[in-house]
Design a protein around this motif. Structure first.
Motif, PDB file in Angstrom:
ATOM      1  N   ARG A 156       0.830  -1.206   0.000  1.00  0.00           N
ATOM      2  CA  ARG A 156       0.000   0.000   0.000  1.00  0.00           C
ATOM      3  C   ARG A 156       0.862   1.253   0.000  1.00  0.00           C
ATOM      4  N   ALA A 157       1.903   1.246   0.832  1.00  0.00           N
ATOM      5  CA  ALA A 157       2.798   2.411   0.894  1.00  0.00           C
ATOM      6  C   ALA A 157       3.506   2.620  -0.437  1.00  0.00           C
ATOM      7  N   ALA A 158       3.931   1.520  -1.082  1.00  0.00           N
ATOM      8  CA  ALA A 158       4.644   1.626  -2.361  1.00  0.00           C
ATOM      9  C   ALA A 158       3.721   2.162  -3.454  1.00  0.00           C
ATOM     10  N   ILE A 159       2.447   1.753  -3.444  1.00  0.00           N
ATOM     11  CA  ILE A 159       1.498   2.215  -4.463  1.00  0.00           C
ATOM     12  C   ILE A 159       1.166   3.689  -4.256  1.00  0.00           C
ATOM     13  N   VAL A 160       0.969   4.107  -3.002  1.00  0.00           N
ATOM     14  CA  VAL A 160       0.695   5.517  -2.724  1.00  0.00           C
ATOM     15  C   VAL A 160       1.859   6.385  -3.193  1.00  0.00           C
TER      16      VAL A 160
END
Length: 497
Positions: free
Chosen positions: A402-406
């Motif tokens: 999730r952090a990488a996609i954001v």
């Protein structure tokens, strides 16, 4: 489901050095456009006009066709020498043909290829050029034109006049419309005709046009007034809103990267029950997904070099688990030549690794984000990245993903996830932010939706094209949203000429 990217595209066709099939004069060429439906099935879309006695024709009739990004639209341009009124093409001399996809034309803006005979040998020195332009202005200009006291040009009779309208491009004047010929008449009145504003001036009302044998200046006013310039100017205020095709035809490259799940939950590749098992016909769900997406996107990447990675396997020589290893085992050069190269690298890699785990997405997303990070320096809309991840299972590193996609939502990239097998893909639906913005564990929202998830099982009995249409449905809008977000213009004027 996002709306499909469907636009109207206008094709301008010209040829050079056509074969001469006529004995006493030159060929009278006409171009026929066919669209491939499936396999060897083609249907006729449109024909240009016949240009008499010419081996280097510039066809005035434009062909308008629907453009769909997520479909490989195969086209065939066939040139015939028309010497009779017969409708059947077999009754006329064949001068050569060219096959390509509509994607190849729009991505290059102007495509020139040699003409080939039916046996695929060169049709002499003949070439064909196709220019694509998106139609964004449906306004039409109506003309009623006549002329008086034209010069007599023919030796035995009066002149046979016609009008040609030319639009101004960056480098030259391009034929926009040709009227009919009025035979043996020095005071002709042409039939009323209409020219789309897009064809005439690209929708720019201030752009000059040129008409053969026609003076746009009011001569009487010019003689009376020393400072006379013209008889008025129509001004159009344009709010420049670039479309997906503007960016593609303006030089944007879409870079394709593949990530393949090699975790143990796929099953032993040697067993027919495994998702990695390659059937006697040479397919499995992983290969089907690669072909479906790759065949569409490859038309928008000029070098056709695609990085391909695996994750979740133990790799030689130390058999450590890796979550971003090149399929060709060459970290310095993970690129594969075309979709065929990716497929071959997968086939060669598969028996050389040990399927393991866990299923971590974040490392490969961050790896591709590194590529896209370099494109942040671009001053124009020149590069965009698409990562295709094919996986069979539940994500283990959900928070990190999730952090990488954001973080990636700030970059020129999109993430396509194809879920194979029968696993529970609930987590994937969370990543696909269609129902609201995805947030990182710290609460930071994605600035735009960049994820599209599709379960392969929905398309198990459908065509390869159906999967591609669904998988790529949101990509055009994602590309546009990024470049608008960054206020980036196309690398060069979308008008290909």
């Amino acid at each position: 489901m996002a709306m499909q990217c469907v636009s109207k595209v206008e094709l301008t066709i010209s040829c050079e050095n056509l074969m001469d099939k006529d004995v006493t004069s030159k060929s009278d060429p006409l171009c026929v456009l066919h669209l491939n439906v499936s396999g060897n099935q083609w249907f006729e879309v449109a024909r240009t006009e016949r240009v008499q006695n010419c081996l280097n024709p510039k066809f005035a009739k434009k062909i308008v066709i629907d453009y769909q990004f997520e479909v490989v639209q195969k086209l065939r341009f066939a040139i015939y020498d028309i010497d009779s009124k017969a409708i059947e093409l077999n009754d006329h001399d064949f001068l050569g043909e060219m096959e390509c996809s509509l994607g190849q034309i729009v991505s290059s803006g102007k495509l020139t290829r040699p003409l080939l005979l039916k046996n695929k040998k060169p049709a002499g020195k003949g070439t064909i050029t196709v220019i694509a332009e998106e139609i964004k202005d449906n306004r039409v200009v109506n003309f009623e034109v006549d002329a008086r006291k034209l010069d007599k040009k023919d030796f035995f009779g009066k002149s046979d006049p016609y009008l040609e309208f030319y639009r101004q491009t960056e480098t030259a004047w391009q034929l926009a419309h040709r009227t009919e010929v009025v035979k043996n008449n020095l005071n002709p009145t042409w039939r009323p005709f209409r020219i789309p504003l897009q064809s005439l001036c690209g929708g720019d009302m201030e752009k000059p046009i040129k008409v053969a044998e026609f003076d746009c200046i009011n001569i009487k006013k010019k003689q009376k007034k020393k400072n006379y310039k013209n008889s008025g100017v129509v001004s159009v205020k344009l709010c420049q809103e670039y479309t997906f095709l503007d960016y593609i035809m303006g030089g944007c490259q879409i870079n394709f990267i593949v990530g393949i799940d090699f975790t143990g939950s796929n099953g032993d590749p040697r067993s027919p029950d495994s998702l990695h098992y390659i059937s006697p016909s040479g397919v499995n769900e992983y290969l089907s997904a690669i072909w479906s997406v790759g065949l569409v996107i490859q038309d928008y990447d000029s070098d056709k070099l695609f990085p391909a990675f695996g994750f979740g396997a133990q790799i030689p020589p130390n058999w450590q688990v890796s979550h971003e290893f090149p399929l060709n085992f060459n970290p310095a050069n993970p690129f594969c030549a075309g979709v065929e190269g990716v497929v071959e690298a997968y086939r060669v890699c598969l028996p050389q690794v040990r399927l393991y785990g866990p299923t971590n997405f974040a490392p490969i997303i961050r790896r591709v984000s590194g590529f896209a990070q370099q494109a942040l320096q671009q001053q124009t809309a020149s590069q965009y990245y698409v990562l295709l991840i094919i996986t069979d299972g539940v994500i283990t590193d959900m928070d990190q993903t999730r952090a990488a996609i954001v973080a990636a939502s700030h970059l020129p990239m999109s993430l396509i996830i194809v879920g194979v097998g029968r696993a529970d893909f609930t987590d994937m639906e969370i990543l696909d932010g269609d129902d609201g913005h995805l947030r990182s564990p710290s609460g930071q929202p994605a600035v735009r939706d960049i994820v599209q998830f599709v379960p392969y099982r929905k398309f198990q009995n459908a065509s390869r094209e159906a999967l591609a249409q669904c998988v790529l449905a949101e990509l055009p809008q994602q590309v546009v949203s990024y470049f608008r977000f960054k206020k980036l213009q196309p690398s060069h004027e979308p008008n290909p000429s």
